[in-house]
Design a protein around this motif. Structure first.
Motif, PDB file in Angstrom:
ATOM      1  N   SER A  52      48.704  88.123  64.888  1.00  0.00           N
ATOM      2  CA  SER A  52      48.418  87.177  64.237  1.00  0.00           C
ATOM      3  C   SER A  52      49.355  85.959  64.286  1.00  0.00           C
ATOM      4  O   SER A  52      50.507  86.349  64.560  1.00  0.00           O
ATOM      5  CB  SER A  52      48.464  87.605  62.700  1.00  0.00           C
ATOM      6  OG  SER A  52      48.044  86.462  61.618  1.00  0.00           O
ATOM      7  N   LEU A  54      51.620  83.417  63.040  1.00  0.00           N
ATOM      8  CA  LEU A  54      52.352  82.851  61.759  1.00  0.00           C
ATOM      9  C   LEU A  54      52.206  81.531  61.327  1.00  0.00           C
ATOM     10  O   LEU A  54      52.652  81.153  60.186  1.00  0.00           O
ATOM     11  CB  LEU A  54      53.918  83.092  62.141  1.00  0.00           C
ATOM     12  CG  LEU A  54      54.260  84.680  62.320  1.00  0.00           C
ATOM     13  CD1 LEU A  54      55.778  84.844  62.768  1.00  0.00           C
ATOM     14  CD2 LEU A  54      53.765  85.349  60.986  1.00  0.00           C
ATOM     15  N   ARG A  57      47.465  81.920  59.368  1.00  0.00           N
ATOM     16  CA  ARG A  57      46.930  83.459  59.125  1.00  0.00           C
ATOM     17  C   ARG A  57      45.566  83.691  59.470  1.00  0.00           C
ATOM     18  O   ARG A  57      45.165  85.051  59.785  1.00  0.00           O
ATOM     19  CB  ARG A  57      47.144  83.573  57.581  1.00  0.00           C
ATOM     20  CG  ARG A  57      46.852  84.826  57.057  1.00  0.00           C
ATOM     21  CD  ARG A  57      47.468  86.066  57.672  1.00  0.00           C
ATOM     22  NE  ARG A  57      47.039  87.245  57.424  1.00  0.00           N
ATOM     23  CZ  ARG A  57      47.542  87.940  56.279  1.00  0.00           C
ATOM     24  NH1 ARG A  57      48.570  87.486  55.730  1.00  0.00           N
ATOM     25  NH2 ARG A  57      47.155  89.484  56.489  1.00  0.00           N
ATOM     26  N   GLU A  60      44.349  85.887  62.630  1.00  0.00           N
ATOM     27  CA  GLU A  60      44.615  87.408  62.707  1.00  0.00           C
ATOM     28  C   GLU A  60      43.523  87.990  63.678  1.00  0.00           C
ATOM     29  O   GLU A  60      42.221  87.895  63.592  1.00  0.00           O
ATOM     30  CB  GLU A  60      44.729  88.079  61.367  1.00  0.00           C
ATOM     31  CG  GLU A  60      44.965  89.411  61.353  1.00  0.00           C
ATOM     32  CD  GLU A  60      45.011  90.110  60.047  1.00  0.00           C
ATOM     33  OE1 GLU A  60      45.771  91.023  59.913  1.00  0.00           O
ATOM     34  OE2 GLU A  60      43.905  89.815  59.316  1.00  0.00           O
ATOM     35  N   TYR A 335      54.798  86.170  55.852  1.00  0.00           N
ATOM     36  CA  TYR A 335      53.559  86.932  56.128  1.00  0.00           C
ATOM     37  C   TYR A 335      53.424  88.221  55.293  1.00  0.00           C
ATOM     38  O   TYR A 335      54.294  88.980  55.323  1.00  0.00           O
ATOM     39  CB  TYR A 335      53.290  87.426  57.606  1.00  0.00           C
ATOM     40  CG  TYR A 335      52.122  87.803  58.122  1.00  0.00           C
ATOM     41  CD1 TYR A 335      51.278  86.944  58.525  1.00  0.00           C
ATOM     42  CD2 TYR A 335      51.760  89.146  57.883  1.00  0.00           C
ATOM     43  CE1 TYR A 335      50.067  87.238  59.138  1.00  0.00           C
ATOM     44  CE2 TYR A 335      50.508  89.643  58.596  1.00  0.00           C
ATOM     45  CZ  TYR A 335      49.751  88.649  59.002  1.00  0.00           C
ATOM     46  OH  TYR A 335      48.375  88.933  59.528  1.00  0.00           O
TER      47      TYR A 335
END
Length: 599
Positions: A52, A54, A57, A60, A335
């Protein structure tokens, strides 16, 4: 439908049950952040690899869906966050982060990619992957995989096994650790450095004491850092070939270079303290103090200020990636791993108590969600493994998947510290020390919580199962036990030197202390009054072979006409991996526990 063999007394049963998967929560592990902190990679439920962004999001992505026998030591990022490399089923995969493309290069299926928690067996530079492997039981070769050509070449062969690797940033120098055994108190270990441009060894260092060496880290082409498991830290100058040794003032060790300083970890008052150490002036700068956090990255900001990225969790809160400012100490979530939390309603207690050495140990107690409304005493399942911390249970581990469901069946669950880390080990009295600690834990919780002393069951796997065998043959306080791939014949098992406790925690080898081994070994201490035990083993377990342990223990109980049970999986090894077998095991454990506790 698969068959498993269940042996009970002298009768052979074949079970054909087919209960559905009872996994109660998602697992996230093998978390790795990229060098520039733009990406994060992780494995869900031991099956699928995800990467994913950062920064976004929503990006992913599941990169690979069917990890089979993957090697967690083959997780590595290239510089500049360009590629992520991993291995599964003797195939190396290269994921291009910009183009989101996955390429693969098959390896020789005869290569032995040994897996051990103290070994980082890969290094990457200049689009070439270096890794230790072999084609037999001796891991004494280093291979180079060229991503451009796809070719794999043998470049180094040593007389001893090869473990940890490190490579200088420009790919000129390759350092590796050679060792005689993974048995950390008996390993003769050393370091060699190879100039890859000249194909010659330029440095060889043999450690005076017996200990495993790990955490190799280069600082440009100037220095090499490494340490042993007892807190001895070393920095080698590549110019002078002089080596300096450092011993931290409290228990801790070097981790890696950060620019020209060293990231260190110390354990102080129940916390982990990460710092930057300057070897020139012998000074420290604090980075992060955390109870459970695992440092992933240090990022320089300005004026001796840093961001520390770390994974944080607790016994009832799942993992998440955090970032903290070293000066302001302000932290934020970078995260979080969205997953069902099966423990959010349960009661969680950290139990601190004096162990037999008069030091404080921590163990962890889980109680049903409606504990305050339960008037009867609760039966207790103790999971004896050791090395437990205040961390969220990994539900991809079959023991947690099976036993934590009993929180919803009126049981209390305890993760009891049985000295699983090197810093906790005593070097002697294996089993005896753990049993005394466990009894102290039981006395502590039964004085405070509504636990039924007459219904305490101990269960374990590997070292934990070894403790189950010992506890039930040396104590009468347990209603019964469940032992999965544990050591029962300590005399024969110690000869293999394939597990830390035997002979490492017995003060010496069996031929030196035979009378002591006979007093301690579960096999030589079976009695008619022994509590019932359910024994489980895997045919392919070579670390703790079933022939000299589980099977031998069960056969001896049968000659004594004791009512114990034995399940043997012909298609499993040290871990029980296939879901069908886990389901079968779950059904048999439930039957055993219900009969044992009469619930």
């Amino acid at each position: 439908m698969k068959q498993i063999i269940v042996l009970k007394i002298n009768i052979l049963f074949v079970l054909l049950t087919s209960s559905p998967s009872l996994a109660i929560g998602q697992s996230v592990n093998q978390i790795s952040t990229s060098p520039k902190q733009n990406y994060i990679a992780y494995v869900k439920d031991q099956k699928s690899l995800w990467i994913s962004s950062l920064l976004n999001r929503n990006k992913e992505k599941m990169v690979y869906s069917n990890l089979n026998d993957f090697n967690e030591r083959f997780f590595i990022w290239s510089k500049e966050d360009a590629k992520f490399i991993f291995e599964s089923n003797h195939t190396v995969y290269i994921y291009d982060l910009e183009n989101q493309k996955l390429d693969s290069i098959p390896l020789n299926p005869n290569l032995n990619l040994f897996k051990f928690y103290l070994i980082d067996q890969v290094a990457l530079a200049n689009n070439k992957l270096y890794f230790s492997a072999n084609e037999n039981n001796k891991l004494n070769k280093i291979y180079c995989l060229d991503f451009a050509s796809g070719e794999v070449q043998l470049i180094i062969q040593d007389s001893e096994d090869i473990g940890n690797l490190a490579i200088s940033e420009d790919g000129k120098y390759l350092a590796y650790q050679h060792y005689s055994s993974t048995y950390d108190r008996g390993s003769i270990s050393g370091i060699k450095i190879v100039n890859l441009t000249k194909d010659e060894i330029i440095y060889s260092y043999q450690l005076d004491t017996k200990s495993f060496l790990t955490n190799l880290s280069f600082l440009a082409n100037e220095k090499l850092l490494f340490r042993n498991v007892y807190g001895n830290n070393y920095i080698l100058s590549l110019n002078s070939m002089n080596i300096d040794e450092y011993k931290l003032d409290t228990y801790g060790y070097f981790l890696k270079f950060h620019e020209k300083e060293v990231v260190t970890l110390k354990y102080e008052k129940g916390n982990k303290k990460y710092s930057l150490f300057n070897p020139k002036v012998n000074s420290y700068q604090s980075l992060l103090i955390t109870k459970n956090g695992i440092l992933k990255h240090v990022e320089s900001i300005e004026n001796n200020t840093f961001y520390t990225y770390y994974i944080d969790e607790s016994g009832n809160e799942p993992k998440r990636l955090m970032k903290e400012n070293s000066k302001t100490k302000k932290s934020e979530i970078v995260y979080d791993f969205i997953a069902q939390n099966p423990l959010k309603d349960s009661k969680y207690k950290i139990i601190s108590y004096l162990n037999k050495d008069q030091n404080y140990s921590e163990s962890y107690l889980y109680l049903p969600a409606n504990y305050e409304n339960i008037t009867s005493e609760l039966p207790l399942i103790i999971l004896a493994y050791g090395g437990y911390r205040d961390r969220f249970p990994d539900f991809s581990y079959f023991m947690n998947e099976i036993f934590f469901r009993y929180l919803n069946k009126g049981f209390a669950i305890a993760l009891v510290n049985t000295r699983g880390y090197a810093s906790e080990r005593r070097g002697d009295e294996y089993g005896k020390a753990q049993l005394e600690d466990t009894e102290l834990f039981i006395n502590t919780i039964t004085a405070e919580f509504n636990i039924d002393k007459e219904n305490i069951i101990v269960a374990g796997h590997s070292h934990g199962a070894t403790m189950v065998f010992y506890y039930l043959t040396h104590s009468s306080i347990f209603k019964g036990g469940i032992a999965i791939n544990g050591a029962a014949d300590w005399i024969e098992q110690s000869k293999l030197k394939s597990m830390t406790g035997l002979p490492g925690e017995m003060g010496g080898e069996a031929n030196e202390f035979m009378e002591k081994y006979e007093r301690y070994s579960p096999l030589t201490n079976i009695s008619e009054g022994m509590s019932p035990i359910l024994i489980i083993s895997g045919e392919n377990d070579r670390q703790i072979p079933f022939e000299i342990n589980s099977q031998r223990f069960f056969e001896k109980t049968q000659t004594m006409k004791l009512h114990h049970e034995y399940i043997h999986f012909k298609d499993e090894g040290h871990l029980i991996k296939t879901q069908e077998n886990i389901n079968q095991l779950t059904s048999n454990i439930e039957r055993f526990l219900l009969k044992l506790t009469s619930l």
